[in-house]
Write a protein that holds these residues in place. Structure first.
Motif, PDB file in Angstrom:
ATOM      1  N   GLU A 154       0.810  -1.218   0.000  1.00  0.00           N
ATOM      2  CA  GLU A 154       0.000   0.000   0.000  1.00  0.00           C
ATOM      3  C   GLU A 154       0.841   1.264   0.000  1.00  0.00           C
ATOM      4  O   GLU A 154       0.363   2.319  -0.419  1.00  0.00           O
ATOM      5  CB  GLU A 154      -0.933   0.010   1.214  1.00  0.00           C
ATOM      6  N   THR A 155       2.080   1.174   0.456  1.00  0.00           N
ATOM      7  CA  THR A 155       2.908   2.381   0.596  1.00  0.00           C
ATOM      8  C   THR A 155       3.968   2.510  -0.482  1.00  0.00           C
ATOM      9  O   THR A 155       4.635   3.548  -0.567  1.00  0.00           O
ATOM     10  CB  THR A 155       3.597   2.398   1.972  1.00  0.00           C
ATOM     11  N   ALA A 156       4.166   1.493  -1.306  1.00  0.00           N
ATOM     12  CA  ALA A 156       5.195   1.553  -2.341  1.00  0.00           C
ATOM     13  C   ALA A 156       4.718   0.774  -3.564  1.00  0.00           C
ATOM     14  O   ALA A 156       3.706   0.075  -3.524  1.00  0.00           O
ATOM     15  CB  ALA A 156       6.521   0.981  -1.831  1.00  0.00           C
ATOM     16  N   THR A 157       5.452   0.913  -4.654  1.00  0.00           N
ATOM     17  CA  THR A 157       5.121   0.230  -5.903  1.00  0.00           C
ATOM     18  C   THR A 157       6.170  -0.834  -6.195  1.00  0.00           C
ATOM     19  O   THR A 157       7.374  -0.568  -6.113  1.00  0.00           O
ATOM     20  CB  THR A 157       5.062   1.234  -7.067  1.00  0.00           C
ATOM     21  N   PHE A 158       5.721  -2.044  -6.526  1.00  0.00           N
ATOM     22  CA  PHE A 158       6.628  -3.148  -6.826  1.00  0.00           C
ATOM     23  C   PHE A 158       6.256  -3.750  -8.175  1.00  0.00           C
ATOM     24  O   PHE A 158       5.096  -3.758  -8.577  1.00  0.00           O
ATOM     25  CB  PHE A 158       6.546  -4.223  -5.737  1.00  0.00           C
ATOM     26  N   ASP A 159       7.286  -4.274  -8.867  1.00  0.00           N
ATOM     27  CA  ASP A 159       7.061  -4.948 -10.147  1.00  0.00           C
ATOM     28  C   ASP A 159       6.641  -6.399  -9.935  1.00  0.00           C
ATOM     29  O   ASP A 159       5.873  -6.953 -10.734  1.00  0.00           O
ATOM     30  CB  ASP A 159       8.317  -4.884 -11.017  1.00  0.00           C
ATOM     31  N   ILE A 160       7.154  -7.044  -8.886  1.00  0.00           N
ATOM     32  CA  ILE A 160       6.839  -8.443  -8.590  1.00  0.00           C
ATOM     33  C   ILE A 160       6.833  -8.627  -7.076  1.00  0.00           C
ATOM     34  O   ILE A 160       7.633  -8.007  -6.362  1.00  0.00           O
ATOM     35  CB  ILE A 160       7.871  -9.402  -9.219  1.00  0.00           C
ATOM     36  N   ILE A 161       5.910  -9.501  -6.596  1.00  0.00           N
ATOM     37  CA  ILE A 161       5.896  -9.864  -5.178  1.00  0.00           C
ATOM     38  C   ILE A 161       6.077 -11.374  -5.075  1.00  0.00           C
ATOM     39  O   ILE A 161       5.332 -12.134  -5.708  1.00  0.00           O
ATOM     40  CB  ILE A 161       4.572  -9.450  -4.504  1.00  0.00           C
TER      41      ILE A 161
ATOM     42  N   GLU B   3      -5.987 -10.081   0.234  1.00  0.00           N
ATOM     43  CA  GLU B   3      -6.172  -8.685   0.625  1.00  0.00           C
ATOM     44  C   GLU B   3      -5.590  -7.743  -0.429  1.00  0.00           C
ATOM     45  O   GLU B   3      -6.176  -6.712  -0.760  1.00  0.00           O
ATOM     46  CB  GLU B   3      -5.525  -8.436   1.985  1.00  0.00           C
ATOM     47  N   ILE B   4      -4.438  -8.110  -0.982  1.00  0.00           N
ATOM     48  CA  ILE B   4      -3.826  -7.280  -2.028  1.00  0.00           C
ATOM     49  C   ILE B   4      -4.724  -7.222  -3.258  1.00  0.00           C
ATOM     50  O   ILE B   4      -4.949  -6.162  -3.845  1.00  0.00           O
ATOM     51  CB  ILE B   4      -2.423  -7.822  -2.393  1.00  0.00           C
ATOM     52  N   ARG B   5      -5.267  -8.378  -3.657  1.00  0.00           N
ATOM     53  CA  ARG B   5      -6.152  -8.388  -4.826  1.00  0.00           C
ATOM     54  C   ARG B   5      -7.420  -7.567  -4.567  1.00  0.00           C
ATOM     55  O   ARG B   5      -7.946  -6.907  -5.477  1.00  0.00           O
ATOM     56  CB  ARG B   5      -6.528  -9.820  -5.198  1.00  0.00           C
ATOM     57  N   ALA B   6      -7.914  -7.599  -3.331  1.00  0.00           N
ATOM     58  CA  ALA B   6      -9.104  -6.811  -2.990  1.00  0.00           C
ATOM     59  C   ALA B   6      -8.803  -5.321  -3.080  1.00  0.00           C
ATOM     60  O   ALA B   6      -9.622  -4.531  -3.571  1.00  0.00           O
ATOM     61  CB  ALA B   6      -9.607  -7.183  -1.600  1.00  0.00           C
ATOM     62  N   ILE B   7      -7.622  -4.920  -2.618  1.00  0.00           N
ATOM     63  CA  ILE B   7      -7.230  -3.500  -2.691  1.00  0.00           C
ATOM     64  C   ILE B   7      -7.129  -3.066  -4.149  1.00  0.00           C
ATOM     65  O   ILE B   7      -7.583  -1.977  -4.527  1.00  0.00           O
ATOM     66  CB  ILE B   7      -5.896  -3.283  -1.954  1.00  0.00           C
ATOM     67  N   GLU B   8      -6.535  -3.920  -4.995  1.00  0.00           N
ATOM     68  CA  GLU B   8      -6.417  -3.591  -6.420  1.00  0.00           C
ATOM     69  C   GLU B   8      -7.786  -3.432  -7.059  1.00  0.00           C
ATOM     70  O   GLU B   8      -8.017  -2.504  -7.840  1.00  0.00           O
ATOM     71  CB  GLU B   8      -5.624  -4.677  -7.146  1.00  0.00           C
TER      72      GLU B   8
END
Length: 703
Positions: free
Chosen positions: A612-619, A636-641
């Motif tokens: 939520e606080t930074a941008t990443f190319d891959i997790i 949770e990440i997919r829900a935020i997206e």
């Protein structure tokens, strides 16, 4: 000096507007009054002056050509500040007016006598004023005469207003009568029936169409109540309405309109007449509940009969279609038994000593048997599709390999016809899709086989590439064959049909291949389309939204690490969510060849916070962690997206749980890939390359 505004200026202006006298035509009665005022005071100028927000306007005037002046220079603006007249014997000696432009210039006012036009307590619209061009005074008797004339002016204005209001009321009544006449004509000529009921449900008005549809006279309808036995109403399912459930009564209770209700009433011959009905409330001013309800309805008995007839025809057609499907299924099954004998004996015969002529005859029998078997399979597939019995698999499938196999299978036929056969695979290397390989092979084989069948010279080109709008594949089959026109394309995918009936005789076939291909494609959620130019060629496009098989990736032994590193752009931002510090350190060493910026989080909560606080190319996400595991964090990440509309970030699940159920859990949570531990640099690099390619980020990152 400009006069101050009265303290009730807004009220005064509103009253002036209500008189509706500004900018109106001259009033002869007022013209007589100003002439009389001029004579009484023996002055050259007399006016009825009305003061609005910006000016003074003269309703009547004598001795002056102008019809208005600005308010700032108006003597009358001072006169309306008090009920008593404004007497100015010498304007040059009055500090309020000595420099006034109407004094120093035309009309060279010297003496001014303004008598307010009083229309209510502390309300003055303007003045009856007299003006002389030499200093002078007036007598008390003249003042009384002018006050009386001012009152007459006000009376005349009041009479004019009352007359105007009466005329307006008369015009309004006339307009209402005209509208009522129009409404009555409309009501009487409407083809729909109209009933108006009062608040207790009694009919107070009925138009001719209502009488015709209901079979009752207007006298019979007027006064009828909703519980009258002459019109017992029923619903479409045949159940009767009780009075309080009837649409009109519901509207009277709730004030909410009802539309598109189907109501049955008894007809004279004992049958049921069906009405399509709507009901709307009518409210009296200030009432919260309706005083009346207007019901409009039309006779749809004939439409209901047609619907019943069409329903019967549909049931019969469906039964006939089901019988045909069952017959075809039975026949295809029954024919397979003797066909199996023919194919089996032919196969055995081919393995016995035969001369060349006998071998050609056996090969002819075998080839004919294969064609018959394929046609029976097409019929059986058709019956399964129509019966809804065809079940598709969803297993990891190498689409590129299937296409290569089909192309290889067709290469012999192309060689015989001296056709060039080309294949271009632009799908990501080693990417698997969840699909039914048997049905996919069947569709592509049909398309390529058709291309070969209808092409006598030139080339066949097969190509595959990822879908533009989501995961899946797009396959093109292009040929330089006979083609077809727009009219023929309309029936190209119909069952038991071909573009041209002569084609069946020239080329053979049942006409089921493309129809079955279309049905199978639609079962997979895809589309199949064709573009063609007669005598030039055709392009068939198969678009399939296949889910990615984010299968367990093992280290590809044939892959060179240096080649993978060249494919992956530098300076990627990579987040590892892993609770074991040792694993974090090992992963950091393994990431060095790829030149990525490496960040870590020790549990799922920290991973979500970092996302939520930074941008990443891959997790990279470990599956088992304290606080919050990888599955919950991924969800949770997919829900935020989804909530923010952000583009998805590739998520690769890292876990020692390598079972199929664990892979399914990871994919269901939203992960893109599932990589089993222990991992190698090659496996990590291949996973990164595959994830970036899937989301179109590889080309974007390179750019």
């Amino acid at each position: 000096m400009a006069a101050p505004k009265p303290h009730n200026e807004a009220q005064r202006l509103a009253e002036l507007v209500d008189f509706a006298v500004l900018d109106t035509l001259p009033d002869p009665s007022l013209d007589v009054i100003v002439a009389l005022a001029s004579s009484i005071l023996d002055v050259p100028i007399a006016l009825v002056s009305l003061v609005d927000a910006e000016r003074q306007w003269f309703k009547a005037r004598v001795g002056l050509d102008a019809c208005e002046t600005d308010r700032e220079s108006a003597f009358c603006a001072h006169a309306i500040l008090d009920d008593e007249p404004l007497i100015v014997p010498n304007a040059l000696e009055d500090p309020r007016f000595a420099t006034n432009p109407l004094v120093v210039g035309d009309p060279k006012i010297r003496a001014y006598f303004g008598f307010p036009l009083i229309v209510g307590p502390d309300l003055r619209l303007g003045t009856l004023c007299a003006i002389d061009q030499k200093p002078r005074s007036i007598t008390p008797a003249q003042i009384q005469h002018m006050k009386a004339l001012a009152k007459i002016v006000v009376s005349q204005l009041e009479i004019t207003r009352s007359t105007r209001d009466a005329l307006a009321l008369a015009e309004a009544n006339e307009a209402l009568n005209r509208e009522a006449d129009h409404a009555r004509v409309i009501l009487e000529t409407m083809s729909e029936g109209v009933l108006i009921k009062n608040r207790i449900g009694k009919v107070v008005e009925a138009n001719p169409s209502a009488c015709r549809i209901l079979g009752l006279s207007r006298d019979e309808l007027l006064g009828m109540m909703v519980n009258d036995q002459r019109w017992q109403r029923v619903r479409e399912d045949g159940t009767p309405y009780v009075p309080y459930e009837m649409p009109a009564m519901q509207v009277l209770r709730s004030g909410i309109p009802i539309s598109n209700e189907v109501v049955g009433i008894p007809a004279a011959d004992g049958s049921t007449k069906w009405l399509h009905l709507s009901a709307s409330p009518l409210f009296e001013p200030f009432d919260e509940t309706p005083s009346f309800v207007v019901s409009t309805f039309s006779d749809i008995t004939h439409l209901k009969a047609q619907q019943e007839h069409l329903r019967d025809l549909s049931l019969k057609a469906n039964a006939a279609n089901a019988a045909k499907t069952q017959f075809l299924a039975n026949m295809s099954h029954e024919l397979r038994t003797p066909l199996n004998g023919v194919v089996g004996v032919t196969s055995a015969l081919a393995n016995t000593p035969l001369d060349d002529r006998q071998r050609r005859m056996v090969e002819l029998i075998r080839s004919s048997g294969k064609d018959l078997e394929r046609q029976l399979s097409d019929i059986l597939d058709l019956t399964k599709v129509e019966a809804g019995e065809l079940q598709l698999e969803a297993v990891p499938t190498d689409v590129g390999m299937i296409l290569q196999e089909v192309v290889s299978l067709m290469s012999g036929a192309c060689t015989q016809k001296k056709l060039e056969l080309a294949f271009e695979n632009k799908l990501p290397a080693k990417q698997l899709y969840l699909a039914d390989p048997v049905r996919l092979r069947q569709i592509v084989t049909n398309l390529v086989s058709n291309a070969v069948k209808f092409t006598n010279a030139g080339r066949i080109a097969v190509s595959a590439l990822p879908r533009v709008t989501g995961p899946g594949v797009t396959i093109h089959v292009e040929d330089t064959g006979i083609g077809f026109d727009e009219a023929q394309s309309q029936r190209l995918f119909e069952r038991f049909s071909q573009a041209d009936s002569s084609i069946t005789r020239r080329f053979g076939g049942t006409g089921l291949g493309l129809a079955i291909s279309k049905s199978l494609t639609e079962l997979m959620g895809g589309t199949i389309t064709a573009k063609s130019t007669p005598d030039v060629g055709s392009i068939f496009t198969l678009d399939l939204p296949l889910p990615l098989d984010r299968a367990v990736l093992s280290a590809p032994t044939a892959e060179d690490l240096d080649e993978i590193c060249r494919d992956i752009p530098k300076n990627l931002r990579v987040l590892l969510v892993e609770d074991q510090v040792l694993n974090q350190q090992v992963f950091g060493f393994m990431m060095e060849p790829f030149g990525a910026e490496f960040f870590t989080a020790t549990n799922g909560d920290e991973g979500v916070e970092a996302f939520e606080t930074a941008t990443f190319d891959i997790i990279f996400m470990d599956m088992q962690m304290p606080v919050k595991d990888g599955l919950a964090a991924t969800r949770e990440i997919r829900a935020i997206e989804a909530q923010t509309g952000a583009k998805p970030t590739p998520i690769i699940m890292l876990t020692a749980n390598a079972g199929e159920n664990h892979r399914r859990e990871a994919l269901a949570a939203g992960a893109d890939l599932h990589v089993a531990k222990p991992v190698t640099q090659v496996a990590i690099g291949d996973a990164m390359r595959m994830a970036l390619t899937t989301y179109g980020k590889l080309a974007q990152a390179r750019a």
